[in-house]
Design a protein around this motif. Structure first.
Motif, PDB file in Angstrom:
ATOM      1  N   LEU A   4       0.835  -1.203   0.000  1.00  0.00           N
ATOM      2  CA  LEU A   4       0.000   0.000   0.000  1.00  0.00           C
ATOM      3  C   LEU A   4       0.872   1.256   0.000  1.00  0.00           C
ATOM      4  N   ALA A   5       1.949   1.242   0.775  1.00  0.00           N
ATOM      5  CA  ALA A   5       2.832   2.401   0.852  1.00  0.00           C
ATOM      6  C   ALA A   5       3.537   2.666  -0.477  1.00  0.00           C
ATOM      7  N   HIS A   6       3.794   1.614  -1.253  1.00  0.00           N
ATOM      8  CA  HIS A   6       4.518   1.781  -2.513  1.00  0.00           C
ATOM      9  C   HIS A   6       3.591   1.816  -3.728  1.00  0.00           C
ATOM     10  N   ALA A   7       2.294   1.830  -3.494  1.00  0.00           N
ATOM     11  CA  ALA A   7       1.341   1.924  -4.605  1.00  0.00           C
ATOM     12  C   ALA A   7       1.280   3.365  -5.105  1.00  0.00           C
ATOM     13  N   ASP A   8       0.741   3.521  -6.318  1.00  0.00           N
ATOM     14  CA  ASP A   8       0.542   4.862  -6.872  1.00  0.00           C
ATOM     15  C   ASP A   8      -0.662   5.486  -6.172  1.00  0.00           C
ATOM     16  N   LEU A  12      -4.903   4.848  -6.317  1.00  0.00           N
ATOM     17  CA  LEU A  12      -5.728   4.548  -5.133  1.00  0.00           C
ATOM     18  C   LEU A  12      -6.877   5.546  -4.996  1.00  0.00           C
ATOM     19  N   LYS A  13      -6.563   6.813  -5.269  1.00  0.00           N
ATOM     20  CA  LYS A  13      -7.612   7.830  -5.153  1.00  0.00           C
ATOM     21  C   LYS A  13      -8.678   7.606  -6.219  1.00  0.00           C
ATOM     22  N   LEU A  19     -10.751   7.932   0.543  1.00  0.00           N
ATOM     23  CA  LEU A  19     -10.330   6.858   1.442  1.00  0.00           C
ATOM     24  C   LEU A  19      -9.043   6.201   0.935  1.00  0.00           C
ATOM     25  N   GLY A  20      -8.878   6.117  -0.389  1.00  0.00           N
ATOM     26  CA  GLY A  20      -7.642   5.567  -0.955  1.00  0.00           C
ATOM     27  C   GLY A  20      -6.437   6.409  -0.558  1.00  0.00           C
ATOM     28  N   LEU A  21      -6.587   7.734  -0.604  1.00  0.00           N
ATOM     29  CA  LEU A  21      -5.492   8.601  -0.179  1.00  0.00           C
ATOM     30  C   LEU A  21      -5.226   8.457   1.318  1.00  0.00           C
ATOM     31  N   GLN A  22      -6.272   8.344   2.091  1.00  0.00           N
ATOM     32  CA  GLN A  22      -6.085   8.173   3.535  1.00  0.00           C
ATOM     33  C   GLN A  22      -5.322   6.883   3.833  1.00  0.00           C
TER      34      GLN A  22
END
Length: 118
Positions: A4-8, A12-13, A19-22
């Motif tokens: 999750l930390a290394h995803a774009d 995610l947004k 919520l994806g950004l959070q």
């Protein structure tokens, strides 16, 4: 968490919205929460208290004292440009009788005004 930390974060947004950004920021231990939002009190109370120098037994005198205190409270509301949603009247007194409540002799009345659109 590592994935999750290394995803774009923009993907995610797009897929999960805000919520994806959070979730992305949470994975990096970043928190944009506002803890100290400066908001005032939701309700404000104005009051007028008075200790009288003597006991009043005459009903006409008691009514005059209550009216004077009411006028002072109304003047305070006008000065602050606010309207009341209710009024509370509490009177404690020194005369001995059976109306004692928790060691106090008192009279208490609460009147809530109906809501208006004005």
């Amino acid at each position: 968490m590592r994935d999750l930390a290394h995803a774009d974060k923009w993907k995610l947004k797009k897929k999960y919205g805000i919520l994806g950004l959070q979730l992305y920021y949470h994975a990096w231990r970043i928190d944009y929460s506002v803890f100290f939002d400066k908001t005032g009190p939701r309700e404000k109370s104005h009051s007028k208290g008075q200790i009288l120098m003597r006991e009043y037994y005459n009903e006409d005198e008691i009514i005059i004292v209550i009216k004077e205190m009411t006028e002072d409270a109304a003047s305070l509301l006008r000065r602050h440009g606010v309207a009341a949603s209710g009024i509370t009247l509490g009177i404690s007194y020194a005369r001995d009788d059976e109306t004692m409540h928790c060691g106090l002799r008192l009279f208490y009345l609460l009147i809530k005004f109906p809501d208006t659109d004005c």
